[in-house]
Write a protein that holds these residues in place. Structure first.
Motif, PDB file in Angstrom:
ATOM      1  N   UNK A 263       1.387   3.041  -6.694  1.00  0.00           N
ATOM      2  CA  UNK A 263       1.018   4.453  -6.997  1.00  0.00           C
ATOM      3  C   UNK A 263       1.869   5.330  -6.598  1.00  0.00           C
ATOM      4  N   UNK A 264       2.924   5.147  -5.425  1.00  0.00           N
ATOM      5  CA  UNK A 264       3.925   6.180  -4.946  1.00  0.00           C
ATOM      6  C   UNK A 264       4.996   6.330  -6.342  1.00  0.00           C
ATOM      7  N   UNK A 265       5.276   5.327  -6.984  1.00  0.00           N
ATOM      8  CA  UNK A 265       6.361   5.013  -7.998  1.00  0.00           C
ATOM      9  C   UNK A 265       5.906   6.244  -9.199  1.00  0.00           C
ATOM     10  N   UNK A 266       4.576   5.863  -9.398  1.00  0.00           N
ATOM     11  CA  UNK A 266       3.973   6.448 -10.671  1.00  0.00           C
ATOM     12  C   UNK A 266       3.698   8.076 -10.239  1.00  0.00           C
ATOM     13  N   UNK A 267       3.327   8.408  -9.070  1.00  0.00           N
ATOM     14  CA  UNK A 267       3.087   9.903  -8.771  1.00  0.00           C
ATOM     15  C   UNK A 267       4.474  10.517  -8.251  1.00  0.00           C
ATOM     16  N   UNK A 268       5.466   9.968  -7.825  1.00  0.00           N
ATOM     17  CA  UNK A 268       6.533  10.494  -7.549  1.00  0.00           C
ATOM     18  C   UNK A 268       7.594  10.556  -8.894  1.00  0.00           C
ATOM     19  N   UNK A 269       7.760   9.541  -9.276  1.00  0.00           N
ATOM     20  CA  UNK A 269       8.626   9.474 -10.704  1.00  0.00           C
ATOM     21  C   UNK A 269       8.036   9.918 -11.747  1.00  0.00           C
TER      22      UNK A 269
ATOM     23  N   UNK B  56      11.802  10.071 -14.056  1.00  0.00           N
ATOM     24  CA  UNK B  56      12.904   8.663 -13.698  1.00  0.00           C
ATOM     25  C   UNK B  56      11.941   7.487 -14.581  1.00  0.00           C
ATOM     26  N   UNK B  57      12.684   6.695 -15.108  1.00  0.00           N
ATOM     27  CA  UNK B  57      12.305   5.788 -15.885  1.00  0.00           C
ATOM     28  C   UNK B  57      12.471   4.414 -15.097  1.00  0.00           C
ATOM     29  N   UNK B  58      13.184   4.202 -14.085  1.00  0.00           N
ATOM     30  CA  UNK B  58      13.189   3.010 -13.303  1.00  0.00           C
ATOM     31  C   UNK B  58      12.278   2.116 -13.110  1.00  0.00           C
ATOM     32  N   UNK B  59      11.344   2.977 -12.454  1.00  0.00           N
ATOM     33  CA  UNK B  59       9.795   2.466 -11.967  1.00  0.00           C
ATOM     34  C   UNK B  59       8.630   3.055 -12.676  1.00  0.00           C
ATOM     35  N   UNK B  60       9.032   3.432 -13.976  1.00  0.00           N
ATOM     36  CA  UNK B  60       7.542   3.988 -14.590  1.00  0.00           C
ATOM     37  C   UNK B  60       7.664   3.303 -15.857  1.00  0.00           C
ATOM     38  N   UNK B  61       8.369   2.423 -16.322  1.00  0.00           N
ATOM     39  CA  UNK B  61       8.174   1.535 -17.400  1.00  0.00           C
ATOM     40  C   UNK B  61       7.092   0.400 -17.372  1.00  0.00           C
ATOM     41  N   UNK B  62       6.510   0.135 -18.438  1.00  0.00           N
ATOM     42  CA  UNK B  62       5.457  -0.836 -18.285  1.00  0.00           C
ATOM     43  C   UNK B  62       5.678  -2.289 -18.617  1.00  0.00           C
ATOM     44  N   UNK B  63       5.055  -3.342 -18.151  1.00  0.00           N
ATOM     45  CA  UNK B  63       5.136  -4.740 -18.580  1.00  0.00           C
ATOM     46  C   UNK B  63       4.348  -4.950 -19.843  1.00  0.00           C
TER      47      UNK B  63
ATOM     48  N   UNK C 284       0.716  -1.226   0.077  1.00  0.00           N
ATOM     49  CA  UNK C 284       0.027   0.069  -0.058  1.00  0.00           C
ATOM     50  C   UNK C 284       0.978   1.353   0.023  1.00  0.00           C
ATOM     51  N   UNK C 285       0.263   2.417  -0.567  1.00  0.00           N
ATOM     52  CA  UNK C 285       1.030   3.552  -0.644  1.00  0.00           C
ATOM     53  C   UNK C 285       1.613   3.975   0.610  1.00  0.00           C
ATOM     54  N   UNK C 286       1.000   3.920   1.781  1.00  0.00           N
ATOM     55  CA  UNK C 286       1.463   4.412   3.079  1.00  0.00           C
ATOM     56  C   UNK C 286       2.939   3.797   3.365  1.00  0.00           C
ATOM     57  N   UNK C 287       2.959   2.579   3.184  1.00  0.00           N
ATOM     58  CA  UNK C 287       4.420   2.032   3.300  1.00  0.00           C
ATOM     59  C   UNK C 287       5.300   2.290   2.047  1.00  0.00           C
ATOM     60  N   UNK C 288       5.149   1.873   0.825  1.00  0.00           N
ATOM     61  CA  UNK C 288       6.080   2.238  -0.251  1.00  0.00           C
ATOM     62  C   UNK C 288       6.534   3.661  -0.302  1.00  0.00           C
ATOM     63  N   UNK C 289       5.631   4.652  -0.240  1.00  0.00           N
ATOM     64  CA  UNK C 289       5.885   5.867  -0.309  1.00  0.00           C
ATOM     65  C   UNK C 289       7.149   6.401   0.783  1.00  0.00           C
ATOM     66  N   UNK C 290       7.044   5.842   1.911  1.00  0.00           N
ATOM     67  CA  UNK C 290       7.960   6.042   2.827  1.00  0.00           C
ATOM     68  C   UNK C 290       9.408   5.383   2.590  1.00  0.00           C
ATOM     69  N   UNK C 291       9.093   3.950   2.204  1.00  0.00           N
ATOM     70  CA  UNK C 291      10.402   3.724   1.747  1.00  0.00           C
ATOM     71  C   UNK C 291      11.117   4.269   0.701  1.00  0.00           C
ATOM     72  N   UNK C 292      10.444   5.038  -0.248  1.00  0.00           N
ATOM     73  CA  UNK C 292      11.142   5.823  -1.398  1.00  0.00           C
ATOM     74  C   UNK C 292      11.695   7.059  -0.624  1.00  0.00           C
TER      75      UNK C 292
ATOM     76  N   UNK D  84      -2.715   4.128 -11.135  1.00  0.00           N
ATOM     77  CA  UNK D  84      -3.285   2.690 -10.721  1.00  0.00           C
ATOM     78  C   UNK D  84      -2.947   1.627 -11.690  1.00  0.00           C
ATOM     79  N   UNK D  85      -2.305   1.900 -12.849  1.00  0.00           N
ATOM     80  CA  UNK D  85      -1.918   0.866 -13.598  1.00  0.00           C
ATOM     81  C   UNK D  85      -0.252   0.554 -13.631  1.00  0.00           C
ATOM     82  N   UNK D  86       0.444   1.242 -12.541  1.00  0.00           N
ATOM     83  CA  UNK D  86       1.730   1.177 -12.610  1.00  0.00           C
ATOM     84  C   UNK D  86       1.984  -0.417 -11.719  1.00  0.00           C
ATOM     85  N   UNK D  87       2.733  -1.175 -12.320  1.00  0.00           N
ATOM     86  CA  UNK D  87       2.826  -2.543 -11.665  1.00  0.00           C
ATOM     87  C   UNK D  87       4.278  -2.602 -11.509  1.00  0.00           C
ATOM     88  N   UNK D  88       5.034  -1.715 -11.603  1.00  0.00           N
ATOM     89  CA  UNK D  88       6.575  -1.771 -11.289  1.00  0.00           C
ATOM     90  C   UNK D  88       6.798  -2.537  -9.781  1.00  0.00           C
TER      91      UNK D  88
END
Length: 589
Positions: free
Chosen positions: A323-329, A378-385, A58-66, A417-421
């Protein structure tokens, strides 16, 4: 610390339903239940542990990890000051105790779920004859590791935090806990992981024939190797370098064995990297991008040790997203909240040699993987599968290249909501560079050129690890060594090289600021200037912030965040222990 009974009920409500395909790591909500009709079967324990993975995604965890692990470093700058005021203040070193990102409740939520699962595991085994002793031990090991990981993020961010291994079971239980010190908690985390490591599952069965899911459990759930990675990391911070080397080597040896089982790799390729089992970046003649595609786009690669998974197949659009990767990067629909700093982003363009080695300028693929192809993104966590990254070099001029990035999901959708990185916690090159740092720090001669045979051995071992990671990223054929030991003659020089390579390899992965903090804590007792290396690096992010950064980081306490003021109101122990480097953020009466 606000850790109460609702967290347990929330864990149960979130995790009772386990779906197909994603299974253990993909859960559906169910009706609220009570303690009275729970803790009777093995599946009850499994459900609560599964909920821990769900909350981690969830966003509350991964956003803070970043944010906690990366955004205060020299790598990241604010892109749009209007989107997230708390984030803007953090990036400008204007943190105070009202900043939203000081809120740690989601981490303690997971901690209490783990404590509760551990508390009930043996009781459930007495009721469920199908729940074997080995399964109980494995679940306790898994819950212990998840709990330890949450505390590991907390102490690296806040230094001294409330620590408990007791579950909050009812509303009558007193749960106001004083803080414990960083060193005390670190020792307890290591001891608890050492106690359970041999009980953890070494490998889970593959859950699907689909290639993208084959390694899903083994990298998306805690295994023995994830525990080893945590121990290697923790021992490095504890300055127990022999134990760091021991656990990192166990992981390297395990990965060497696993790579032999893979039929899609030519084992001779790894001879180019000193025998280390890292994925070659060369896809075919004059085409590169394979390692990035496997590690970041597809995810769950052979190099992965533990990562937070986001389902990429099937009904993916309805599953959790990064979501954090998409919003932030950045994404197709909206500009990013943050961007790479000019210090790192313009390194190759202006040939400044500040980040990438001068021998690799224009040919280090990580410059293109991270940010080179798309301005401000930043491309590292914004590219799609599943589209691959492909960089084609000209045979006549290696610096003439065609860069084909994998496209994000189509426009007209909520891309966040479609970022699956996947968010990677530990991967092989991270562990290799931990080991390199440990070898470098075992050198006894502090400032003079290395002269003893033993110190020369440590320096060479550290260099070999760095060279292997670096060499994998160089776009050239035939592949040659580009790093040399010509100017690497001292402990300081090899240590600097390790830190430079960690930043090149792990940029934007939530590692850099923690690396700088670790180095500061190690060097501060003998340095007259506090946080000297950290300050010299972080001020590069912005000339406008140089004075602020120099002033802020004149204090060791400023390396860590303040306690959230709402938590201070609940737990009076936190008020006396509040970080003195920061204000409360509130107007004094």
């Amino acid at each position: 610390m606000k850790t109460i009974r609702k967290y347990i009920l929330g864990a149960m409500a979130l995790t009772l339903g386990l779906t197909s395909c994603g299974g253990y790591l993909e859960v559906d909500p169910r009706d609220i239940i009570t303690l009275e009709n729970f803790w009777n079967e093995k599946s009850d324990i499994e459900s609560v542990i599964a909920g821990c993975y769900s909350v981690m995604a969830e966003e509350e965890i991964t956003a803070r990890m970043m944010i906690w692990g990366e955004f205060r470093s020299e790598n990241v700058n604010i892109a749009d000051e209007t989107k997230d005021p708390s984030l803007t203040l953090a990036l400008k070193e204007g943190i105070n105790a009202t900043n939203w990102y000081t809120n740690w409740r989601a981490f303690y939520n997971i901690i209490n779920r783990c404590n509760t699962a551990i508390y009930y595991a043996n009781e459930v085994a007495s009721k469920d004859p199908s729940y074997t002793v080995s399964e109980v031990s494995a679940h306790i090991a898994e819950a212990t590791a998840i709990r330890s990981l949450m505390y590991w993020y907390l102490i690296r961010t806040f230094r001294n935090v409330p620590y408990t291994e007791e579950a909050s079971l009812d509303d009558t239980q007193e749960y106001t806990i004083p803080v414990s010190s960083f060193d005390d908690i670190l020792g307890k985390l290591i001891a608890s992981l050492e106690a359970v490591k041999d009980n953890a599952v070494s490998a889970y069965p593959e859950v699907s024939d689909e290639s993208s899911l084959k390694n899903y459990y083994n990298t998306g759930r805690i295994t023995r190797w994830a525990i080893y990675a945590m121990l290697a990391d923790m021992y490095l911070w504890q300055q127990n370098y022999d134990k760091c080397i021991e656990y990192s080597q166990a992981i390297i040896d395990y990965k060497k064995e696993k790579i032999k089982e893979k039929k899609d790799y030519n084992l001779s390729d790894f001879d180019k990297f000193g025998g280390y089992p890292i994925i070659p970046t060369r896809s075919r003649e004059n085409t590169y991008g394979n390692a990035f595609t496997q590690i970041f786009i597809k995810g769950n690669s052979i190099e992965s040790i533990f990562e937070i998974n986001y389902i990429k197949t099937g009904n993916a659009q309805n599953s959790p997203s990064n979501v954090p990767a998409s919003n932030f990067y950045g994404n197709l629909d909206r500009s990013p909240f943050v961007t790479y700093s000019s210090y790192v982003g313009l390194d190759e363009e202006q040939i400044t040699y500040k980040v990438y080695d001068k021998q690799n300028i224009g040919l280090d693929i990580r410059g293109y993987e991270n940010f080179y192809g798309t301005p401000m993104m930043v491309r590292k966590f914004t590219a799609s599968y599943p589209g691959p990254l492909q960089i084609e070099l000209s045979t006549t001029n290696p610096k003439d290249m065609k860069v084909v990035y994998p496209l994000p999901y189509s426009t007209g959708k909520d891309y966040a909501s479609y970022n699956k990185s996947n968010w990677i916690i530990y991967r092989l090159t991270d562990v290799m560079l931990m080991q390199a740092e440990a070898y470098a720090l075992k050198i006894s001669e502090a400032t003079e050129n290395v002269s003893s045979d033993e110190d020369k051995k440590y320096l060479q071992k550290a260099f070999n690890l760095v060279n292997a990671v670096n060499k994998r990223s160089v776009m050239q054929y035939p592949l040659k060594d580009t790093l040399t030991t010509d100017n690497i003659k001292t402990k300081r020089a090899i240590t600097d090289l390790v830190y430079q390579e960690r930043n090149r390899e792990l940029m934007f992965e939530g590692k850099r600021f923690y690396d700088l903090v670790r180095r500061s804590l190690r060097e501060n007792p003998t340095n007259s200037v506090k946080n000297e290396y950290l300050r010299s690096q972080v001020k590069n992010k912005s000339t406008a912030l140089e004075n602020t950064i120099n002033t802020r980081f004149a204090l060791e306490d400023a390396l860590f965040w303040p306690y959230y003021n709402e938590e201070v109101k609940i737990n009076p122990y936190l008020k006396a222990a509040q970080n003195p480097a920061y204000s409360s953020g509130e107007t004094e009466d």
